[in-house]
Design a protein around this motif. Sequence first.
Motif, PDB file in Angstrom:
ATOM      1  N   THR A   1      15.802  41.114  -6.255  1.00 23.06           N
ATOM      2  CA  THR A   1      15.670  40.623  -4.882  1.00 23.06           C
ATOM      3  C   THR A   1      15.790  39.109  -4.837  1.00 23.06           C
ATOM      4  O   THR A   1      16.427  38.541  -3.942  1.00 23.06           O
ATOM      5  CB  THR A   1      14.315  41.063  -4.305  1.00 23.06           C
ATOM      6  OG1 THR A   1      14.226  42.492  -4.360  1.00 23.06           O
ATOM      7  CG2 THR A   1      14.164  40.602  -2.870  1.00 23.06           C
ATOM      8  N   THR A   2      15.191  38.447  -5.829  1.00 24.41           N
ATOM      9  CA  THR A   2      15.255  36.984  -5.876  1.00 24.41           C
ATOM     10  C   THR A   2      16.690  36.504  -6.043  1.00 24.41           C
ATOM     11  O   THR A   2      17.125  35.549  -5.378  1.00 24.41           O
ATOM     12  CB  THR A   2      14.386  36.453  -7.030  1.00 24.41           C
ATOM     13  OG1 THR A   2      13.046  36.887  -6.840  1.00 24.41           O
ATOM     14  CG2 THR A   2      14.431  34.937  -7.081  1.00 24.41           C
TER      15      THR A   2
ATOM     16  N   ALA B   1      13.237  29.269   4.338  1.00 23.52           N
ATOM     17  CA  ALA B   1      13.691  30.647   4.151  1.00 23.52           C
ATOM     18  C   ALA B   1      13.260  31.189   2.795  1.00 23.52           C
ATOM     19  O   ALA B   1      12.802  32.334   2.677  1.00 23.52           O
ATOM     20  CB  ALA B   1      15.209  30.709   4.296  1.00 23.52           C
ATOM     21  N   ALA B   2      13.412  30.365   1.762  1.00 24.27           N
ATOM     22  CA  ALA B   2      13.044  30.807   0.417  1.00 24.27           C
ATOM     23  C   ALA B   2      11.553  31.092   0.313  1.00 24.27           C
ATOM     24  O   ALA B   2      11.119  31.913  -0.495  1.00 24.27           O
ATOM     25  CB  ALA B   2      13.440  29.733  -0.606  1.00 24.27           C
ATOM     26  N   THR B   3      10.760  30.440   1.157  1.00 26.64           N
ATOM     27  CA  THR B   3       9.311  30.649   1.156  1.00 26.64           C
ATOM     28  C   THR B   3       8.915  31.852   2.016  1.00 26.64           C
ATOM     29  O   THR B   3       8.069  32.660   1.620  1.00 26.64           O
ATOM     30  CB  THR B   3       8.605  29.390   1.678  1.00 26.64           C
ATOM     31  OG1 THR B   3       8.982  28.267   0.871  1.00 26.64           O
ATOM     32  CG2 THR B   3       7.091  29.554   1.643  1.00 26.64           C
TER      33      THR B   3
ATOM     34  N   ALA C   1       8.354  37.268   1.815  1.00 30.16           N
ATOM     35  CA  ALA C   1       7.138  37.892   2.333  1.00 30.16           C
ATOM     36  C   ALA C   1       7.377  38.616   3.646  1.00 30.16           C
ATOM     37  O   ALA C   1       6.831  39.697   3.883  1.00 30.16           O
ATOM     38  CB  ALA C   1       6.047  36.825   2.518  1.00 30.16           C
ATOM     39  N   GLU C   2       8.216  38.035   4.512  1.00 33.71           N
ATOM     40  CA  GLU C   2       8.394  38.575   5.862  1.00 33.71           C
ATOM     41  C   GLU C   2       9.655  39.404   6.025  1.00 33.71           C
ATOM     42  O   GLU C   2       9.832  40.079   7.043  1.00 33.71           O
ATOM     43  CB  GLU C   2       8.410  37.412   6.870  1.00 33.71           C
ATOM     44  CG  GLU C   2       7.143  36.563   6.839  1.00 33.71           C
ATOM     45  CD  GLU C   2       7.240  35.338   7.730  1.00 33.71           C
ATOM     46  OE1 GLU C   2       8.263  35.207   8.446  1.00 33.71           O
ATOM     47  OE2 GLU C   2       6.311  34.512   7.710  1.00 33.71           O
ATOM     48  N   GLY C   3      10.548  39.342   5.048  1.00 36.75           N
ATOM     49  CA  GLY C   3      11.816  40.055   5.162  1.00 36.75           C
ATOM     50  C   GLY C   3      12.911  39.163   5.719  1.00 36.75           C
ATOM     51  O   GLY C   3      12.645  38.205   6.459  1.00 36.75           O
ATOM     52  N   VAL C   4      14.156  39.474   5.365  1.00 36.05           N
ATOM     53  CA  VAL C   4      15.300  38.702   5.861  1.00 36.05           C
ATOM     54  C   VAL C   4      15.520  39.042   7.330  1.00 36.05           C
ATOM     55  O   VAL C   4      15.568  40.227   7.697  1.00 36.05           O
ATOM     56  CB  VAL C   4      16.569  39.021   5.041  1.00 36.05           C
ATOM     57  CG1 VAL C   4      17.771  38.266   5.609  1.00 36.05           C
ATOM     58  CG2 VAL C   4      16.357  38.661   3.576  1.00 36.05           C
ATOM     59  N   PRO C   5      15.633  38.062   8.216  1.00 32.97           N
ATOM     60  CA  PRO C   5      15.831  38.357   9.646  1.00 32.97           C
ATOM     61  C   PRO C   5      17.162  39.045   9.901  1.00 32.97           C
ATOM     62  O   PRO C   5      18.069  39.037   9.065  1.00 32.97           O
ATOM     63  CB  PRO C   5      15.773  36.974  10.295  1.00 32.97           C
ATOM     64  CG  PRO C   5      16.075  36.003   9.203  1.00 32.97           C
ATOM     65  CD  PRO C   5      15.562  36.619   7.941  1.00 32.97           C
TER      66      PRO C   5
END
Length: 424
Positions: free
Chosen positions: A3-4, A43-45, A49-53
């Motif tokens: 994922t990273t 975005a990297a932070t 945690a929140e998911g890609v918009p």
Amino acid sequence: MSTTEHLGDLLRELAPQVLGALLHRHGGFEECEDAVQEALLAAATQWPAEGVPDHPRSWLVTVASRRLIDHVRSEQARRRREATLAVRQAPDAALTPAPGEEPPGDHDDTLTLLFLCCHPALTPASQVALTLRAVAGLTTAEVARAFLMPEATMAPRISRAKQRIKAAGASFQRPGPREWAGRLDAVLHVLYLIFNEGYTASSGPDLHRGELTTEAIRLTRMVHRSLPDDGEVAALLSLMLLTDARCAARTGPDGALIPLAEQDRTRWDTALIEEGSTLIADAMATSPLGPYQLQAAIAALHVRAPRAEDTDWAQIRTLYGILTRIAPNPMATLNHAVAVAMTRGPQAGLDLLATLDDDPRIARHHRLYAVRAHLQELAGDHTAARENYLLAARRTTSLPEQRYLRDRAARLDTTTLSPDPATG
């Protein structure tokens, strides 16, 4: 792919698009680039945690615009006019667009950014450096490594390039018809250099830097979509595809370099070969002959041969002969010498190589020594070949190339010490 890694690839792809969008709206290369870097960091932070918009580019453009506005608002009175313009043009917007509304930043300005980085006010070296930094998304340290210079030297060069564009009064828009031809030549040359640096990294532990070849191909596809009838644009894309098709077979499991003649051709990418071959065939049938077409035609001949011994060296020699006449450069002569050696004997190739000894552009380049060593080996002069392989190894900063060249020299040591099987 983790994922990273996937997130890193996505941000690398989006970075030049976001920078292009900000430049299109606001201008100010350095200010926009700083804002984009802050948005990428956010975005990297947040995204892990929140998911890609749903619209990641729009998210980045909005966040970067807000960062830029914040910076502009905090500056002195001389920047207040720009702050007001920025506020009018980029109001705080919802990250999710309204139904039927185009998401902010969904227009890809990467190609316009590429043309800006290749502004004629810049030297070719500065064009490449700025493109690698702003369009390909490399860090300043990575650009410095590509140029074999300290980061402390590269950073001011990139900064001066931005200032020079600003001083030239360049606006963020595609060049008009009068400027197109000259700027296009520079764009193609920069893309060619980026691809070459990725395909055979000039330094470091890896032979191949996939992020550079991938980005060069992506950008060249964009130029080709805009200029589908330009034979040289199509040829450059063809050359990249035909060359990249061999990538998987170029190294062994340990990362060791495998030369073209020894590669497992079943590992070549047939889809890329088919696409590249079609592009160059169409280009040569419909467009005036140019240097990229000649190089792509040569690459097509190499990948068309099912075995190394089936390579049509006579036709390759002819094409290199034409290339050295219409676009003379030492690397073309170097490759021409190999083709001459393969068709007329190694001594003929060595004689042609000798014409480069006084050319300052290549006289100390490791590839001149490596090719000379190869031809001397073919001629049976193993002592001279071994010496030149070792000289080449000392002159390259690529670790895979160093290992390969030293292995060739060591193999000749063994050959020299062993009895001739014909007499022993």
